[in-house]
Design a protein around this motif. Structure first.
Motif, PDB file in Angstrom:
ATOM      1  N   GLU A  91       0.823  -1.214   0.000  1.00  0.00           N
ATOM      2  CA  GLU A  91       0.000   0.000   0.000  1.00  0.00           C
ATOM      3  C   GLU A  91       0.859   1.268   0.000  1.00  0.00           C
ATOM      4  OE1 GLU A  91      -2.225  -3.354   1.987  1.00  0.00           O
ATOM      5  OE2 GLU A  91      -0.211  -2.480   2.143  1.00  0.00           O
ATOM      6  N   LYS A  94       2.398   1.614  -3.484  1.00  0.00           N
ATOM      7  CA  LYS A  94       1.371   2.036  -4.445  1.00  0.00           C
ATOM      8  C   LYS A  94       1.074   3.525  -4.314  1.00  0.00           C
ATOM      9  CE  LYS A  94      -3.269   0.980  -6.122  1.00  0.00           C
ATOM     10  NZ  LYS A  94      -4.459   0.097  -5.992  1.00  0.00           N
ATOM     11  N   GLU A  95       0.941   4.003  -3.081  1.00  0.00           N
ATOM     12  CA  GLU A  95       0.675   5.428  -2.885  1.00  0.00           C
ATOM     13  C   GLU A  95       1.816   6.282  -3.437  1.00  0.00           C
ATOM     14  OE1 GLU A  95       0.273   8.561   0.822  1.00  0.00           O
ATOM     15  OE2 GLU A  95      -0.747   6.621   1.005  1.00  0.00           O
ATOM     16  N   LEU A  96       3.041   5.875  -3.163  1.00  0.00           N
ATOM     17  CA  LEU A  96       4.202   6.638  -3.619  1.00  0.00           C
ATOM     18  C   LEU A  96       4.322   6.603  -5.142  1.00  0.00           C
ATOM     19  CD1 LEU A  96       6.602   5.359  -0.840  1.00  0.00           C
ATOM     20  CD2 LEU A  96       6.003   7.771  -1.168  1.00  0.00           C
ATOM     21  N   SER A  98       2.020   6.059  -7.343  1.00  0.00           N
ATOM     22  CA  SER A  98       0.874   6.677  -8.011  1.00  0.00           C
ATOM     23  C   SER A  98       1.008   8.184  -8.155  1.00  0.00           C
ATOM     24  CB  SER A  98      -0.415   6.336  -7.256  1.00  0.00           C
ATOM     25  OG  SER A  98      -0.678   4.945  -7.323  1.00  0.00           O
ATOM     26  N   GLN A  99       1.913   8.786  -7.370  1.00  0.00           N
ATOM     27  CA  GLN A  99       2.142  10.220  -7.514  1.00  0.00           C
ATOM     28  C   GLN A  99       2.846  10.556  -8.825  1.00  0.00           C
ATOM     29  OE1 GLN A  99       2.719  11.955  -3.058  1.00  0.00           O
ATOM     30  NE2 GLN A  99       4.384  10.692  -3.808  1.00  0.00           N
ATOM     31  N   SER A 129      -2.689  13.255  -9.995  1.00  0.00           N
ATOM     32  CA  SER A 129      -2.053  11.965 -10.231  1.00  0.00           C
ATOM     33  C   SER A 129      -2.991  10.831  -9.836  1.00  0.00           C
ATOM     34  CB  SER A 129      -0.761  11.867  -9.414  1.00  0.00           C
ATOM     35  OG  SER A 129      -1.068  11.838  -8.031  1.00  0.00           O
ATOM     36  N   SER A 131      -2.632   8.903  -7.481  1.00  0.00           N
ATOM     37  CA  SER A 131      -2.741   8.840  -6.017  1.00  0.00           C
ATOM     38  C   SER A 131      -3.838   9.765  -5.511  1.00  0.00           C
ATOM     39  CB  SER A 131      -1.411   9.233  -5.366  1.00  0.00           C
ATOM     40  OG  SER A 131      -1.184  10.630  -5.506  1.00  0.00           O
ATOM     41  N   ARG A 133      -3.366  12.971  -5.547  1.00  0.00           N
ATOM     42  CA  ARG A 133      -2.659  14.191  -5.154  1.00  0.00           C
ATOM     43  C   ARG A 133      -2.361  15.021  -6.401  1.00  0.00           C
ATOM     44  NH1 ARG A 133      -0.438  16.061  -0.606  1.00  0.00           N
ATOM     45  NH2 ARG A 133       0.918  17.879  -0.896  1.00  0.00           N
ATOM     46  N   TYR A 168       6.248  18.420  -6.522  1.00  0.00           N
ATOM     47  CA  TYR A 168       5.382  18.112  -5.379  1.00  0.00           C
ATOM     48  C   TYR A 168       4.960  19.430  -4.741  1.00  0.00           C
ATOM     49  CZ  TYR A 168       3.875  15.980  -0.957  1.00  0.00           C
ATOM     50  OH  TYR A 168       3.155  15.580   0.132  1.00  0.00           O
ATOM     51  N   THR A 225       5.300   8.258   4.701  1.00  0.00           N
ATOM     52  CA  THR A 225       4.363   7.375   4.011  1.00  0.00           C
ATOM     53  C   THR A 225       4.590   5.922   4.419  1.00  0.00           C
ATOM     54  OG1 THR A 225       4.250   8.871   2.114  1.00  0.00           O
ATOM     55  CG2 THR A 225       3.539   6.601   1.758  1.00  0.00           C
TER      56      THR A 225
END
Length: 236
Positions: A91, A94-96, A98-99, A129, A131, A133, A168, A225
């Motif tokens: 997880e 995936k979050e990282l 997906s950015q 993105s 994610s 974000r 970012y 994260t």
């Protein structure tokens, strides 16, 4: 023109690859072997193999750079370090990841101008993105400079080469402040299911590759994260 040209020549717009984004990354293990492992751990193979996306691809060295920072933090706090990428939960990966991924195919020409020294005039633009974000993306128009014997003879504002940036946004309340800007080393690589823009890395004096980019956009963001999902113990 060899494919290696596409990796090193910023702004190249003629690179094509007869295969998916995932297949392209796997064809360049020197730069992306760790990235493809992380993609698999995150369960995102299908996204980069089948979906139409734009991927700002971080190199493997950027991942090692952030994991090294994570381990330094864990040691300082008397905790066990990460020995395997699989100890970081899917997880979190995936979050990282997906950015860096956006729906649809977007080349350098599709993004607006950005000038990090004059954001009021050329701020780039926010793009959401995978994610969820919003990231700031824009093209820097460099000046065209004529040098003679090491002396600048003339300069034409914004008339030089163009380089793509992804950033970012730390604070949505003030989206132009404190951006973590990451330059693209090679843009517009075109596999069959989207576009790849490779983020900058450089060689040291021994010829080894190192990254100017921290995966997750900063070591602290990466650490936060990973910790938010927890770290798995080492398995035999």
């Amino acid at each position: 023109m060899p494919k290696e040209k596409y990796f090193f020549d910023s702004g190249t717009t003629k690179g094509t690859y007869n295969g998916s984004i995932l297949a392209y990354l796997k064809s360049k293990p020197v730069y992306f072997d760790t990235l493809t492992r992380v993609i698999e751990i995150a369960g995102m193979n299908d996204v980069l193999d089948k979906q139409n996306v734009t991927f700002f691809a971080p190199t493997s060295s950027s991942i090692y750079k952030s994991v090294k920072g994570l381990n330094a933090y864990l040691r300082q706090n008397g905790r066990d370090t990460v020995a395997k990428l699989e100890q970081i939960k899917p997880e979190a990966w995936k979050e990282l990841l997906s950015q860096y991924i956006f729906k649809g195919s977007n080349k350098l020409k599709d993004y607006p101008q950005i000038d990090t020294l004059n954001m009021a005039a050329f701020p780039g633009q926010g793009y959401t993105s995978m994610s969820g974000r919003t990231m700031n993306i824009g093209v820097r128009f460099n000046d065209a400079v004529v040098m003679e014997d090491g002396v600048e003879k003339s300069r034409v504002k914004y008339a030089g080469y163009r380089q793509l940036y992804i950033a970012y946004i730390p604070n949505y309340a003030d989206p132009k402040a404190g951006l973590i800007n990451i330059p693209v080393a090679s843009s517009d690589i075109a596999p069959t299911n989207g576009i790849v823009h490779v983020l900058t890395q450089e060689a040291n004096y021994l010829g080894a590759w190192k990254s100017k980019h921290n995966f997750g956009f900063s070591t602290n963001l990466f650490i936060n994260t990973v910790q938010s999902y927890g770290i798995l113990p080492v398995t035999p």
